[in-house]
Design a protein around this motif. Structure first.
Motif, mmCIF file in Angstrom:
data_model
loop_
_atom_site.group_PDB
_atom_site.id
_atom_site.type_symbol
_atom_site.label_atom_id
_atom_site.label_comp_id
_atom_site.label_asym_id
_atom_site.label_seq_id
_atom_site.Cartn_x
_atom_site.Cartn_y
_atom_site.Cartn_z
ATOM 1 N N ALA A 202 -28.786 34.363 6.425
ATOM 2 C CA ALA A 202 -28.921 33.153 7.235
ATOM 3 C C ALA A 202 -29.213 31.938 6.362
ATOM 4 O O ALA A 202 -28.635 30.859 6.556
ATOM 5 N N ILE A 203 -30.106 32.098 5.391
ATOM 6 C CA ILE A 203 -30.435 30.989 4.492
ATOM 7 C C ILE A 203 -29.200 30.561 3.702
ATOM 8 O O ILE A 203 -28.908 29.366 3.560
ATOM 9 N N ASP A 204 -28.459 31.546 3.195
ATOM 10 C CA ASP A 204 -27.239 31.226 2.449
ATOM 11 C C ASP A 204 -26.242 30.465 3.322
ATOM 12 O O ASP A 204 -25.638 29.478 2.887
ATOM 13 N N ARG A 205 -26.073 30.929 4.552
ATOM 14 C CA ARG A 205 -25.083 30.318 5.445
ATOM 15 C C ARG A 205 -25.427 28.857 5.762
ATOM 16 O O ARG A 205 -24.552 27.987 5.731
ATOM 17 N N VAL A 206 -26.685 28.594 6.091
ATOM 18 C CA VAL A 206 -27.032 27.217 6.461
ATOM 19 C C VAL A 206 -26.977 26.291 5.251
ATOM 20 O O VAL A 206 -26.627 25.114 5.371
ATOM 21 N N LEU A 207 -27.302 26.816 4.071
ATOM 22 C CA LEU A 207 -27.201 25.997 2.865
ATOM 23 C C LEU A 207 -25.742 25.668 2.542
ATOM 24 O O LEU A 207 -25.448 24.632 1.946
ATOM 25 N N GLU A 208 -24.837 26.548 2.957
ATOM 26 C CA GLU A 208 -23.402 26.304 2.762
ATOM 27 C C GLU A 208 -22.845 25.324 3.787
ATOM 28 O O GLU A 208 -21.699 24.887 3.677
ATOM 29 N N GLY A 209 -23.654 25.006 4.807
ATOM 30 C CA GLY A 209 -23.194 24.086 5.836
ATOM 31 C C GLY A 209 -22.713 24.765 7.102
ATOM 32 O O GLY A 209 -22.206 24.097 8.011
ATOM 33 N N SER A 210 -22.859 26.091 7.174
ATOM 34 C CA SER A 210 -22.461 26.830 8.369
ATOM 35 C C SER A 210 -23.680 27.071 9.253
ATOM 36 O O SER A 210 -24.808 26.774 8.875
ATOM 37 N N GLY A 211 -23.445 27.631 10.424
ATOM 38 C CA GLY A 211 -24.538 28.037 11.291
ATOM 39 C C GLY A 211 -24.731 29.540 11.193
ATOM 40 O O GLY A 211 -23.920 30.252 10.608
ATOM 41 N N PHE A 212 -25.829 30.030 11.775
ATOM 42 C CA PHE A 212 -26.074 31.472 11.765
ATOM 43 C C PHE A 212 -26.877 31.855 12.997
ATOM 44 O O PHE A 212 -27.793 31.150 13.400
ATOM 45 N N CYS A 213 -26.513 33.003 13.577
ATOM 46 C CA CYS A 213 -27.250 33.527 14.723
ATOM 47 C C CYS A 213 -27.253 35.045 14.637
ATOM 48 O O CYS A 213 -26.208 35.656 14.383
ATOM 49 N N SER A 214 -28.423 35.659 14.808
ATOM 50 C CA SER A 214 -28.518 37.116 14.797
ATOM 51 C C SER A 214 -27.560 37.707 15.819
ATOM 52 O O SER A 214 -27.455 37.214 16.946
ATOM 53 N N GLY A 215 -26.881 38.787 15.433
ATOM 54 C CA GLY A 215 -25.807 39.339 16.242
ATOM 55 C C GLY A 215 -26.182 39.711 17.660
ATOM 56 O O GLY A 215 -25.553 39.252 18.617
ATOM 57 N N ASP A 216 -27.223 40.540 17.846
ATOM 58 C CA ASP A 216 -27.556 40.974 19.198
ATOM 59 C C ASP A 216 -28.097 39.830 20.038
ATOM 60 O O ASP A 216 -27.923 39.790 21.250
ATOM 61 N N PHE A 217 -28.722 38.859 19.381
ATOM 62 C CA PHE A 217 -29.204 37.705 20.124
ATOM 63 C C PHE A 217 -28.046 36.807 20.547
ATOM 64 O O PHE A 217 -28.073 36.192 21.613
#
Length: 225
Positions: A119-134
């Motif tokens: 998640a940290i990597d994704r947001v630093l790259e400019g993307s979003g992130f959400c836990s799968g089951d959530f």
């Protein structure tokens, strides 16, 4: 000549001291990033320079006596806004409001450290992130909202889904109230008011407070506040 990759600074806000310290230790050792643990009792004393230097903020939604949107507002009004990842418990009643405020990712507290790292990597790259089951749960909830009659009302402001508090704020803006006056009247912090105004302008796709008020008047919404 070799160059060393600059590390990121991560602020960790969490109600549980053991959980918070474990996250800080993991970020320092596994990612080689700088991590700072912040107890909820320290938040009022945090200087703006700390928010200005942060790259990522990990935010507990259940901090005692602190609205998550208040911290989000302080981050977003800093000189270089950090990426915000909310740490979501099973009881996530305030998450929708946080998503509306513009957070960049959400991770379940029971997720693995590997998932948090991703998640940290994704947001630093400019993307979003959400836990799968959530994500599946949120998709079902948003589908339900989208099919409700209230969502179908074809007015500019209702389509933007202003929250109840944002409606109160724009009503006070229409009365030419300053941010400080609004904060006093609503018994919230100045940072919270700035955050609400920022969200209102974004949702209405306008650049100034006056434009937001004018649009509200055109849609006959001001009289409702």
């Amino acid at each position: 000549m070799t160059t060393t990759q600059a590390t990121n600074q991560v602020l960790v806000f969490h109600r549980n001291g053991l959980f918070r310290d474990c996250l800080v230790n993991y970020i320092k050792t596994a990612r080689d990033d700088e991590a700072i643990a912040i107890d909820h009792a320290q938040i009022a004393q945090i200087g703006e320079e700390l928010f200005n230097s942060a790259d990522v903020v990990l935010l507990d939604l259940n901090l005692p006596g602190v609205l998550p949107t208040e911290i989000i507002g302080r981050v977003q009004t800093s000189s270089s806004p950090a990426k915000i990842i909310v740490l979501v418990p099973d009881d996530h009643g305030s998450l929708a409001e946080c998503l509306a405020c513009g957070v960049h990712g959400c991770v379940l507290e029971r997720a693995s450290l590997d998932e948090l790292n991703l998640a940290i990597d994704r947001v630093l790259e400019g993307s979003g992130f959400c836990s799968g089951d959530f994500a599946a749960t949120m998709f079902a909830e948003f589908s339900r909202i989208a099919q409700s009659p209230a969502w179908q009302v074809p007015t500019a402001i209702s389509a933007c889904r202003l929250t109840g508090r944002e409606q109160e704020v724009i009503g006070l803006l229409a009365k030419a109230k300053s941010n400080k006056q609004i904060a006093k009247e609503l018994s919230v912090s100045l940072y919270t008011v700035k955050n609400h105004v920022h969200n209102i302008l974004e949702k209405l796709s306008v650049e100034t407070r006056m434009e937001a008020v004018e649009l509200a008047r055109q849609e006959n919404w001001v009289s409702r506040f």
